[in-house]
Design an enzyme around this catalytic site. Structure first.
Site, PDB file in Angstrom:
ATOM      1  N   ALA A  63       3.267   6.023  -2.627  1.00  0.00           N
ATOM      2  CA  ALA A  63       4.477   6.797  -2.906  1.00  0.00           C
ATOM      3  C   ALA A  63       4.753   6.896  -4.403  1.00  0.00           C
ATOM      4  O   ALA A  63       5.105   7.969  -4.907  1.00  0.00           O
ATOM      5  CB  ALA A  63       5.669   6.181  -2.185  1.00  0.00           C
ATOM      6  N   GLY A 112       0.814  -1.216   0.000  1.00  0.00           N
ATOM      7  CA  GLY A 112       0.000   0.000   0.000  1.00  0.00           C
ATOM      8  C   GLY A 112       0.845   1.262   0.000  1.00  0.00           C
ATOM      9  O   GLY A 112       0.566   2.226  -0.734  1.00  0.00           O
ATOM     10  N   CYS A 113       1.888   1.268   0.793  1.00  0.00           N
ATOM     11  CA  CYS A 113       2.759   2.453   0.884  1.00  0.00           C
ATOM     12  C   CYS A 113       3.533   2.662  -0.411  1.00  0.00           C
ATOM     13  O   CYS A 113       3.775   3.800  -0.817  1.00  0.00           O
ATOM     14  CB  CYS A 113       3.705   2.322   2.077  1.00  0.00           C
ATOM     15  SG  CYS A 113       2.802   2.298   3.647  1.00  0.00           S
ATOM     16  N   THR A 114       3.904   1.571  -1.071  1.00  0.00           N
ATOM     17  CA  THR A 114       4.594   1.676  -2.355  1.00  0.00           C
ATOM     18  C   THR A 114       3.658   2.240  -3.413  1.00  0.00           C
ATOM     19  O   THR A 114       4.039   3.137  -4.177  1.00  0.00           O
ATOM     20  CB  THR A 114       5.150   0.299  -2.776  1.00  0.00           C
ATOM     21  OG1 THR A 114       6.065  -0.138  -1.765  1.00  0.00           O
ATOM     22  CG2 THR A 114       5.842   0.369  -4.119  1.00  0.00           C
TER      23      THR A 114
END
Length: 184
Positions: free
Chosen positions: A75, A70-72
């Site tokens: 970002a 999710g963070c990838t």
């Protein structure tokens, strides 16, 4: 709903009368509030701080953990939108509780050029109300809520997105930044 269940449900939502609510920190920024001051170490040997952002709009986005799916997604979506956001004179700063070394590896792996800041003691997250109680598989723990704050050049919070969907984040920010620029 019987009275006992209602009471438990009410206590979970309303808190204990102290202003502390279940699963929330004691501080939570609202639209129109002044953005808290900060200075944090960031990727690529940088330091990000409110003093250097004075007079400039910026996006502060909090994410739970570097190099997770999710963070990838979030970002990389911001990185793709960076040229358009830059035209709007918007500085983007990602914030996680990870150590700078882990953040540097994440930024390098995915070619992330905007600063990713380390809030290991989660003081900034607490000031923004994004360090919250979470639960997974029946276990509760404290962690970072995926949230974003658009701050104008005067240091006032203009937009807030809580529990952001990673894939939708960049588009929401770009639209709000365009509106912010149009208002100035």
């Amino acid at each position: 709903m019987n009275k006992a269940r209602f009471s438990v449900f009410h206590d979970l939502i309303a808190g204990d009368g102290s202003g502390n609510h279940a699963g929330m920190t004691t501080s939570s920024i609202q639209t129109g509030d002044r953005a808290p001051a900060f200075s944090l170490p960031a990727s690529a040997g940088r330091t990000v701080d409110t003093a250097s952002l004075s007079g400039k709009p910026y996006l502060l986005y909090f994410y739970p953990k570097a190099d997770t799916p999710g963070c990838t997604t979030q970002a990389c979506g911001i990185q793709e939108a960076l040229p358009a956001l830059g035209k709007l004179d918007l500085t983007v700063i990602g914030v996680s509780p990870d150590a700078v070394a882990k953040i540097d590896r994440f930024a390098g792996k995915f070619g992330l050029t905007f600063p990713l800041a380390s809030d290991e003691d989660h003081k900034l997250a607490e000031a923004y109300g994004t360090w919250v109680e979470k639960s997974m598989y029946g276990k509760t723990y404290m962690g970072m809520e995926r949230s974003s704050f658009l701050v104008d050049g005067d240091g006032v919070v203009r937009n807030i997105w809580r529990k952001v969907k990673p894939a939708d984040h960049a588009a929401l920010v770009a639209e709000a930044a365009r509106n912010l620029t149009a208002e100035d």
